[in-house]
Write an enzyme that holds these catalytic residues in place. Structure first.
Site, PDB file in Angstrom:
ATOM      1  CB  CYS A 196      -1.067  -0.135   1.136  1.00 29.38           C
ATOM      2  SG  CYS A 196      -0.422  -0.605   2.670  1.00 29.38           S
ATOM      3  NE  ARG A 202       3.124  -8.507   5.769  1.00 35.26           N
ATOM      4  CZ  ARG A 202       1.711  -8.318   5.730  1.00 35.26           C
ATOM      5  NH1 ARG A 202       0.552  -8.881   7.092  1.00 35.26           N
ATOM      6  NH2 ARG A 202       1.192  -7.880   4.998  1.00 35.26           N
ATOM      7  CD  GLN A 262      -0.830  -9.474   1.526  1.00 31.33           C
ATOM      8  OE1 GLN A 262      -1.295  -8.204   1.043  1.00 31.33           O
ATOM      9  NE2 GLN A 262      -2.019  -9.563   2.329  1.00 31.33           N
ATOM     10  CG  ASP A 272      -2.015  -5.714  -1.778  1.00 36.79           C
ATOM     11  OD1 ASP A 272      -2.891  -5.706  -1.666  1.00 36.79           O
ATOM     12  OD2 ASP A 272      -1.035  -5.653  -1.689  1.00 36.79           O
ATOM     13  CG  HIS A 296      -3.822  -0.990  -2.038  1.00 35.27           C
ATOM     14  ND1 HIS A 296      -2.852  -1.636  -2.288  1.00 35.27           N
ATOM     15  CD2 HIS A 296      -4.377  -1.072  -1.141  1.00 35.27           C
ATOM     16  CE1 HIS A 296      -2.698  -2.009  -1.373  1.00 35.27           C
ATOM     17  NE2 HIS A 296      -3.281  -1.423  -0.404  1.00 35.27           N
ATOM     18  CE  LYS A 302      -8.697  -7.203  10.245  1.00 32.35           C
ATOM     19  NZ  LYS A 302      -7.490  -7.361   9.711  1.00 32.35           N
ATOM     20  CG  HIS A 356      -5.522  -0.459   1.978  1.00 38.61           C
ATOM     21  ND1 HIS A 356      -4.478  -0.852   2.089  1.00 38.61           N
ATOM     22  CD2 HIS A 356      -6.538   0.487   2.362  1.00 38.61           C
ATOM     23  CE1 HIS A 356      -4.099   0.129   3.084  1.00 38.61           C
ATOM     24  NE2 HIS A 356      -5.341   0.927   2.942  1.00 38.61           N
TER      25      HIS A 356
END
Length: 656
Positions: free
Chosen positions: A351, A380, A398, A400, A402, A482, A528
């Protein structure tokens, strides 16, 4: 909905029971979203709901209470063992113990179960006592329970401190616990201890290694027996076991908790990415590629440095180190502080980099919504006590994306996202999906007004989609609330996969804006979103869900050709070439083993189709087909087989 009318819930419920208006198995009370004990005294006119032993919340109370009984039994049998924490879980409970005189064995679990049943049979009451911090400290100091003292010190000032007791007078077992618990042990009828594992205190490998005993509890023995049967099936489906058997992935100490995907596993992994990419192309997402390493200034701006710093992988080179002697380099305290403040870090999420791209030039409202996707690798630092196969790793990717949009576009974008999510889950035969709205945590960015706006926007999106949902207070990310999507697999286990988060903080922290139709600057909303979530974790869930029998379009191998004898090898190679020319992932077993052994191996590999070729097939130009899912299909021409097979090798998005 009932009201207490100024009396304890026990009294209020007793009157209702006398009037024949209440089920006999009431074990607790729900006030708003909070569970409380049956005997709790409520203010006048406080609305509450009863909790039955047969309810989901009732089962949670049963399991938490059973964890206390287990800890009591352990300390009776193994003197000197210290207790830590013992929560309920989605499928049972656990308790962590510090036992210094040996490791718990299967025989020990059997003894503990016997002792637990003896405690339960006495039908003793669970009693809650509120005490001062000093009283609690004195009690646990006298007991030598050092972990409880540490937990006590972490309870914020002003919060109530409660102890729960059960057992015979003078021999009561007690625990520092917020509760709630069942009224008495008679509700704990069906109990089973399942396994022992190591667990670091607070999940940190720098802390002592504890022993975690897992167990489960149900309202009836029948429900427990069904669950234990499912556990055995789950062991057979364990993704770590299947990953090894099917040659999909491996782990090595050279990269702890970082998977190596082998050729077959990589095919499945890339198939997942390609499937999602086709949806992105259809639904107006644009894909970007962003760097792996970033200056700490980026994470300082985003807020991750302060809120996520312990999970960042920091990077520096020997140029940063001051040599103290020839061939040596040391990091003193000053240099360490400098490195922590200034060293680059591997990105743990995408992000912030997407904010950089959005803010790289002036944007117009005509460009919104802008949907930007990224399959970048993330890192991570997960503690050693929590990593687990593919389910919890230190490097992952991911699906992922946005969405930068106006406030007015949020509800529509959430609705469109949910439609895509349903389509994806249907493709993998995840038919049961529960939705939860996770709201503001205690540690968070932004004002209460910002969070009100964000939470209301997500509610509106769910209501617009006509979907039921549950609110989970305090479970949101530090930058925004979320929506979580929890799926049930073939064994009825729940997994949180997809999520969409409303974020008004990052656009503000990065000073993002767009020019509206009024010619003025406006702040965009940032959503997100992910459907699969971590691809590694989704891989593990899907692998266990289908027990290694991937749908044909995703399977690493579509067809395996088996020869009756070496005389058929030339024809088998011809068939192999023809299949591959049509884009089929095919392989041939041309070995000298007997056909029966080849068939067994093909079935163990979960290959969707096995085709057998012998001399007669070579003469006729045919193949004998065995389907993994439909059984024997008999002999058919290669053309006919391709007509059946090729549609199955297409991802669902291409079939429409």
């Amino acid at each position: 909905m009932l009201t207490a009318c100024g009396m304890s819930t026990t009294t209020a419920l007793a009157l209702l029971k006398q009037a024949g208006k209440l089920h006999a198995d009431v074990i607790g009370v729900k006030v708003g979203t909070k569970l409380v004990d049956l005997h709790t005294h409520l203010d006048e006119a406080t609305p509450f709901e009863v909790v039955l032993a047969t309810d989901r919340h009732g089962l949670e109370m049963i399991r938490h209470s059973t964890a206390h009984i287990m800890a009591d039994a352990v300390q009776r049998l193994f003197a000197g063992t210290k207790v830590t924490i013992g929560p309920s879980t989605d499928d049972g409970f656990y308790y962590d113990f510090d036992r210094r005189d040996g490791a718990f064995t299967d025989d020990d679990l059997a003894k503990i179960e016997v002792e637990m049943r003896a405690i339960i049979a006495k039908d003793s009451v669970f009693r809650r006592d509120e005490v001062s911090r000093d009283e609690a400290r004195e009690i646990f100091e006298n007991m030598g329970e050092t972990y409880k003292l540490e937990i006590l010190e972490r309870i914020p000032a002003g919060e109530r401190i409660s102890l729960y007791r059960h057992g015979e007078s003078g021999k009561e077992w007690l625990d520092l616990c917020a509760g709630p618990h069942v009224p008495s042990t008679r509700f704990l009828a069906a109990v089973k201890l399942t396994s022992v594992a190591g667990a670091y205190w607070r999940g940190d490998e720098r802390n002592p290694m504890l022993q975690r005993i897992y167990g489960t509890a149900f309202q009836t023995q029948l429900a427990l027996d069904e669950h234990l049967k499912a556990i055995e099936e789950a062991k057979a489906r364990d993704h770590r076991k299947l990953g090894k058997e099917l040659d999909l992935f491996l782990f090595d100490a050279v990269a702890p908790a970082m998977p190596f995907f082998l050729p077959k596993g990589a095919r499945v992994y890339n198939g997942l990415v390609e499937f999602v990419r086709k949806l992105y192309d259809r639904d107006g997402y644009e894909e970007v590629i962003t760097p792996q390493l970033f200056s700490p200034k980026l994470f300082e701006t985003s807020g991750h440095l302060a809120n996520y710093g312990d999970n960042l992988y920091r990077v520096w080179t020997t140029d940063h180190l001051a040599p103290s002697a020839p061939g040596e380099a040391q990091i003193d305290a000053t240099l360490r502080a400098e490195l922590e403040a200034n060293s680059f870090a591997l990105k743990p999420m995408n992000c912030p980099s997407h904010c950089i791209i959005f803010g790289s030039r002036r944007r117009s409202y005509r460009e919104l919504p802008w949907r930007v996707a990224d399959f970048g690798r993330l890192h991570r630092y997960e503690r050693g006590g929590v990593v687990h196969g593919l389910s919890r790793v230190r490097t992952f990717c991911q699906d992922d994306a946005h969405i930068f949009c106006t406030a007015a576009q949020v509800a529509g974008e959430i609705e469109q996202f949910i439609l895509m999510l349903r389509e994806v889950y249907d493709a993998f035969q995840f038919s049961e999906v529960a939705i939860k709205l996770a709201t503001r945590p205690d540690k968070r960015l932004g004002t209460d007004e910002d969070w009100d706006t964000s939470e209301n926007a997500l509610k509106e999106g769910l209501e617009r989609a006509g979907l039921p949902f549950e609110i989970t207070p305090g479970e949101g990310a530090f930058y925004g609330p979320k929506i979580e999507f929890h799926v049930k697999d073939a064994l009825k286990r729940s997994w949180q996969l997809g999520t969409i988060q409303h974020d008004g903080n990052l656009p503000q922290r990065f000073d993002l804006s767009y020019i509206g139709d009024d010619g003025k600057e406006h702040r965009p909303v940032m959503l997100h979103r992910a459907i699969l979530g971590s691809l590694e974790r989704f891989f593990s869930v899907l692998l266990e869900h289908c027990a290694g029998a991937f749908p044909a379009w995703l399977a690493p191998v579509h067809v395996r050709i088996l020869t009756v004898s070496e005389k058929s090898n030339a024809y088998a190679c011809k068939v192999l070439a023809e299949l591959r020319a049509h884009g089929v992932r095919a392989e041939a077993d041309l070995g000298a083993e007997k056909l029966g052994a080849k068939v067994r191996e093909g079935r163990m590999a979960r290959v969707p189709y096995l085709i057998v070729v012998g001399p007669k097939d070579a003469e006729a130009g045919s193949v004998s087909v065995r389907s993994r899912d439909a059984g024997e299909l008999g002999a058919m021409s290669l053309e006919a087989f391709l007509g059946r097979l090729l549609p199955e090798t297409l991802p669902p998005i291409q079939k429409k």
